[in-house]
Enzyme design. Sequence first.
Site, PDB file in Angstrom:
ATOM      1  CE  LYS A 205     -10.501  -6.107   1.191  1.00 21.25           C
ATOM      2  NZ  LYS A 205      -9.117  -5.733   0.895  1.00 21.25           N
TER       3      LYS A 205
ATOM      4  CG  ASP B 143      -1.910  -1.180   1.162  1.00 22.11           C
ATOM      5  OD1 ASP B 143      -2.289  -1.591   0.042  1.00 22.11           O
ATOM      6  OD2 ASP B 143      -2.292  -1.695   2.227  1.00 22.11           O
TER       7      ASP B 143
ATOM      8  CE  LYS C 278      -3.685  -6.751   0.966  1.00 19.83           C
ATOM      9  NZ  LYS C 278      -4.543  -5.653   0.516  1.00 19.83           N
TER      10      LYS C 278
HETATM   11  O1  C5P Z   1      -1.338  -1.816   6.917  1.00 18.68           O
HETATM   12  P1  C5P Z   1      -2.050  -3.031   7.396  1.00 18.68           P
HETATM   13  O2  C5P Z   1      -1.147  -4.128   7.894  1.00 18.68           O
HETATM   14  O3  C5P Z   1      -3.178  -2.714   8.328  1.00 18.68           O
HETATM   15  O4  C5P Z   1      -2.648  -3.560   6.034  1.00 18.68           O
HETATM   16  C1  C5P Z   1      -3.570  -4.516   5.945  1.00 18.68           C
HETATM   17  C2  C5P Z   1      -3.892  -4.812   4.514  1.00 18.68           C
HETATM   18  O5  C5P Z   1      -4.914  -5.772   4.558  1.00 18.68           O
HETATM   19  C3  C5P Z   1      -4.452  -3.641   3.683  1.00 18.68           C
HETATM   20  O6  C5P Z   1      -3.926  -3.714   2.374  1.00 18.68           O
HETATM   21  C4  C5P Z   1      -5.942  -3.860   3.655  1.00 18.68           C
HETATM   22  O7  C5P Z   1      -6.533  -3.526   2.420  1.00 18.68           O
HETATM   23  C5  C5P Z   1      -6.055  -5.345   3.879  1.00 18.68           C
HETATM   24  N1  C5P Z   1      -7.232  -5.737   4.661  1.00 18.68           N
HETATM   25  C6  C5P Z   1      -8.105  -6.639   4.112  1.00 18.68           C
HETATM   26  N2  C5P Z   1      -9.204  -7.033   4.780  1.00 18.68           N
HETATM   27  C7  C5P Z   1      -9.464  -6.582   5.985  1.00 18.68           C
HETATM   28  C8  C5P Z   1      -8.569  -5.690   6.581  1.00 18.68           C
HETATM   29  C9  C5P Z   1      -7.456  -5.271   5.881  1.00 18.68           C
HETATM   30  O8  C5P Z   1      -7.879  -7.099   2.991  1.00 18.68           O
HETATM   31  N3  C5P Z   1     -10.522  -7.052   6.613  1.00 18.68           N
END
Ligand code: C5P
Length: 224
Positions: A59, A9, A30
């Site tokens: 998503k 990200d 990712k």
């Molecule tokens: O920066 P962090 O470790 O919080 O990043 C988590 C990643 O996981 C982000 O890219 C976010 O889009 C993803 N995510 C996800 N589903 C969730 C929570 C976070 O795919 N329920």
Amino acid sequence: MAELCIALDTDKERAKEIIEELKGLNLVFKVGPYLYFSSRGEIVDRIKDYGFKLFIDFKFHDIPNTVRLAIRSVEEMGADITTVHILGGKHMIEEALKERKKTKIIGVTLLTSQDEDFLKSMGINSSVRDYVLKLANAGISLGLDGVVCSGREIGYLKENIKKPFITVVPGISYGEVAGRDQRRTVSVEEAKGKGADIIVMGRSLINRRNLRKEVMKILEILEP
Ligand code: C5P
């Protein structure tokens, strides 16, 4: 063994540095909308060329035909993993699965940034756990390969869903940076202990100075 997935990200230049620095390690990268669009898709080839696994995380949640076409192009791109919202419904998931060849399609239940108050405000009188289980069960029964879930939900889901499935676990706290806007976090050790298949880490890693060293430490924790 649990795999480590790094959420890129960040912008294209930093993403390229990270890929270079982590060359040769067994990792999944990712890519979400920000990096994908700002690099005009270019980053995807680099991830593949360096031999890393590719996770395209958009998503998807749209009408069935639109999602089916999206999955077709994600397959053509050579992605190993991608995501759809289970709330897109039965027909959308069935259409998405028609295009699946090699790419694992993972269902999103309730984002870890949300909680029971949010469910209540939407008129859903269910605990987060039950709501996540309902969605996960629906997605896995329809044939999805796995679900995104918090580390705290893995045990409950595994106990209550009969078919085998992959758990993709974000919301990992590490050092002092993570967990700012995610409510249901666990540590790397906890996620491993609970049987996570893929742990996803973003902000707590991607701006570290000794990134390779930190990543190797985590890979060591994840070893059986
Ligand atoms: O920066 P962090 O470790 O919080 O990043 C988590 C990643 O996981 C982000 O890219 C976010 O889009 C993803 N995510 C996800 N589903 C969730 C929570 C976070 O795919 N329920």
